[in-house]
Design an enzyme around this catalytic site. Sequence first.
Site, PDB file in Angstrom:
ATOM      1  N   LYS A 204      38.995  42.676  57.068  1.00  0.00           N
ATOM      2  CA  LYS A 204      39.599  43.425  56.247  1.00  0.00           C
ATOM      3  C   LYS A 204      40.425  42.409  55.072  1.00  0.00           C
ATOM      4  O   LYS A 204      40.525  42.375  53.897  1.00  0.00           O
ATOM      5  CB  LYS A 204      40.244  44.749  56.533  1.00  0.00           C
ATOM      6  CG  LYS A 204      40.651  45.598  55.391  1.00  0.00           C
ATOM      7  CD  LYS A 204      39.983  45.866  54.244  1.00  0.00           C
ATOM      8  CE  LYS A 204      40.518  46.530  53.001  1.00  0.00           C
ATOM      9  NZ  LYS A 204      40.276  47.822  52.775  1.00  0.00           N
ATOM     10  N   CYS A 258      45.725  46.829  47.134  1.00  0.00           N
ATOM     11  CA  CYS A 258      45.012  46.380  48.129  1.00  0.00           C
ATOM     12  C   CYS A 258      44.998  44.556  48.308  1.00  0.00           C
ATOM     13  O   CYS A 258      45.273  44.416  49.359  1.00  0.00           O
ATOM     14  CB  CYS A 258      43.560  46.885  48.347  1.00  0.00           C
ATOM     15  SG  CYS A 258      43.439  48.545  48.201  1.00  0.00           S
TER      16      CYS A 258
HETATM   17  N1  SAJ Z   1      40.647  41.666  39.038  1.00  0.00           N
HETATM   18  C1  SAJ Z   1      40.672  40.397  38.186  1.00  0.00           C
HETATM   19  N2  SAJ Z   1      39.397  39.632  38.086  1.00  0.00           N
HETATM   20  C2  SAJ Z   1      38.324  39.972  38.829  1.00  0.00           C
HETATM   21  C3  SAJ Z   1      38.341  41.042  39.592  1.00  0.00           C
HETATM   22  C4  SAJ Z   1      39.332  41.805  39.752  1.00  0.00           C
HETATM   23  O1  SAJ Z   1      41.511  39.970  37.846  1.00  0.00           O
HETATM   24  O2  SAJ Z   1      37.241  39.225  38.633  1.00  0.00           O
HETATM   25  C5  SAJ Z   1      41.627  42.441  39.367  1.00  0.00           C
HETATM   26  C6  SAJ Z   1      41.486  43.923  38.807  1.00  0.00           C
HETATM   27  O3  SAJ Z   1      41.852  43.967  37.348  1.00  0.00           O
HETATM   28  C7  SAJ Z   1      42.653  44.626  39.522  1.00  0.00           C
HETATM   29  C8  SAJ Z   1      42.515  43.861  40.940  1.00  0.00           C
HETATM   30  O4  SAJ Z   1      41.784  42.641  40.649  1.00  0.00           O
HETATM   31  O5  SAJ Z   1      43.834  44.349  39.003  1.00  0.00           O
HETATM   32  C9  SAJ Z   1      42.155  44.394  41.887  1.00  0.00           C
HETATM   33  O6  SAJ Z   1      40.797  44.917  41.616  1.00  0.00           O
HETATM   34  P1  SAJ Z   1      39.459  44.850  42.559  1.00  0.00           P
HETATM   35  O7  SAJ Z   1      38.530  45.496  41.861  1.00  0.00           O
HETATM   36  O8  SAJ Z   1      39.261  43.416  42.863  1.00  0.00           O
HETATM   37  O9  SAJ Z   1      39.884  45.464  43.905  1.00  0.00           O
HETATM   38  P2  SAJ Z   1      40.574  46.855  44.366  1.00  0.00           P
HETATM   39  O10 SAJ Z   1      42.001  46.741  44.565  1.00  0.00           O
HETATM   40  O11 SAJ Z   1      40.251  48.057  43.400  1.00  0.00           O
HETATM   41  O12 SAJ Z   1      39.533  47.364  45.741  1.00  0.00           O
HETATM   42  C10 SAJ Z   1      39.815  46.300  46.597  1.00  0.00           C
HETATM   43  C11 SAJ Z   1      38.332  45.965  47.026  1.00  0.00           C
HETATM   44  N3  SAJ Z   1      37.950  44.749  48.081  1.00  0.00           N
HETATM   45  C12 SAJ Z   1      37.020  43.954  47.533  1.00  0.00           C
HETATM   46  O13 SAJ Z   1      36.336  43.957  46.940  1.00  0.00           O
HETATM   47  C13 SAJ Z   1      37.129  42.806  48.804  1.00  0.00           C
HETATM   48  C14 SAJ Z   1      37.765  47.139  47.852  1.00  0.00           C
HETATM   49  O14 SAJ Z   1      36.153  47.012  48.376  1.00  0.00           O
HETATM   50  C15 SAJ Z   1      38.596  47.751  49.049  1.00  0.00           C
HETATM   51  O15 SAJ Z   1      38.212  48.760  49.638  1.00  0.00           O
HETATM   52  C16 SAJ Z   1      39.875  48.021  48.309  1.00  0.00           C
HETATM   53  O16 SAJ Z   1      40.467  46.564  47.853  1.00  0.00           O
HETATM   54  C17 SAJ Z   1      40.990  48.169  49.654  1.00  0.00           C
HETATM   55  O17 SAJ Z   1      41.179  49.344  49.878  1.00  0.00           O
HETATM   56  O18 SAJ Z   1      41.425  47.413  50.332  1.00  0.00           O
END
Ligand code: SAJ
Length: 434
Positions: A204, A258
């Site tokens: 994770k 996360c």
């Molecule tokens: N973000 C970017 N660029 C991207 C993707 C995301 O700047 O290309 C930013 C988003 O705007 C946000 C942050 O990253 O601020 C996190 O967003 P996210 O969509 O990457 O992830 P979370 O935090 O909403 O959810 C993540 C997920 N993990 C992965 O995809 C590996 C989710 O599957 C997990 O269950 C969750 O963390 C968790 O609870 O750990």
Amino acid sequence: MSEPEHVCLLGLGRVGLPMAAAIANAGHQVTGVEIDNARRDAIARGESDLDEPGLAAGVEQALASKRLRLSADAVKAAVYLIAIPTHGSPGEQVEALRALAADLLPTLEKGALVVLESTSAPGTTRASLGEVFSGAGFTLGEDLFLAHSPERVIPGNALAELAQNARIIGGFTPRCAAKAAAFYRSFSSGPIHQTSLETAELTKLVENTFRDVNIALANELATLGESLGWDMSAAIELANTHPRVGLHHPGAGVGGACLPLATRMIASFGDHDSGRGAPLLEAARAVNASTPALLAKKILADLPSGATVAMLGVAYKGNIADTSETPAKALLDALRDGGATVKVHDPYVEAWPEAHLLPLEQALERADAAVLVTPHERFRALKPSDLTAMRGRSLFDLCNILDAERWTKEGFTLSSRGRPWPDAHASQSVRTVQ
Ligand code: SAJ
């Protein structure tokens, strides 16, 4: 499905509530335990602060069928699922989970399965739940079954991912993992991988750290593009057409509970052999954490001093209402520290402790500039006529959702993340011939 089980699910938050609904609607009898009375009452009334597709209907169906009941306390059950938020250092996590395990002991009966879904540092499940249950006389793997199965659902698509994503199940023993796998199969169609407790915990952290570090690379490249006059966003998009490249998108910074937590947690263990810490992870965190202030500085440099700025978007990511660890906070603080008056709007978020939220029109009134922070689809749909209340024409698109050609044609000066500032229109958009 195997036989319906009585499930006691602890924590009805952004992970626990979708799970409670999905598991109840798969035919199990679920007692959802939520210690926050106001939250529990709201769920019972069919209200929720979670903007998840299908969740309201799923919870309503589960409550109506009486397969989901709500409680303030844990009850006797065949399966215990723990989906409470985990905060703090690995040591603090162990303490909190030991206390929770001690609270569960009076209800635990022989043969039960206990699964921790909350993100935890490697060794936590064993040192907390494992030790407390063994200390109470249970033989794990024989008369009590303990597993760690990290939740992996993305906010905004939780129910679909809960049903389909691959599962990692770490068992205290292989029998524990197998027992948990059989239960998860009753509501999840994805592959189920069985491993040890520690590897499941680590997996994770690794997947969230991968995403954080990848975004840090995209953010660093984007910042270089802006200052050097290169169209890095187009280069990233084109690089991703290579079969072995998969860059994430640059933005205003990385928020949510996360990704930053996972990277910090792995980095906190450091490299014991060399004593040099975890330099790549630390650098990635520093890049993402400093991105909002860096962007604020660049925005202010393009505006008259004491400018009025409309900040659009405070959710930590697009199309949701969650503001946990949002990069919008550091951006707001830095804009204010730089002397700007900031008026804030987010179409999803009702209230935010950092600023009074205004309707779009009021946030834009007499603004010298508008800054798009969060990639909400509703912002993509903005039209130049929606921005007539502004007195300036500067747009800072930190999430790359506006069409540069269109907005510059309408007389706006557009600065987009990863493109030359302040003239995003100078870069040529990518055209593809099939
Ligand atoms: N973000 C970017 N660029 C991207 C993707 C995301 O700047 O290309 C930013 C988003 O705007 C946000 C942050 O990253 O601020 C996190 O967003 P996210 O969509 O990457 O992830 P979370 O935090 O909403 O959810 C993540 C997920 N993990 C992965 O995809 C590996 C989710 O599957 C997990 O269950 C969750 O963390 C968790 O609870 O750990």
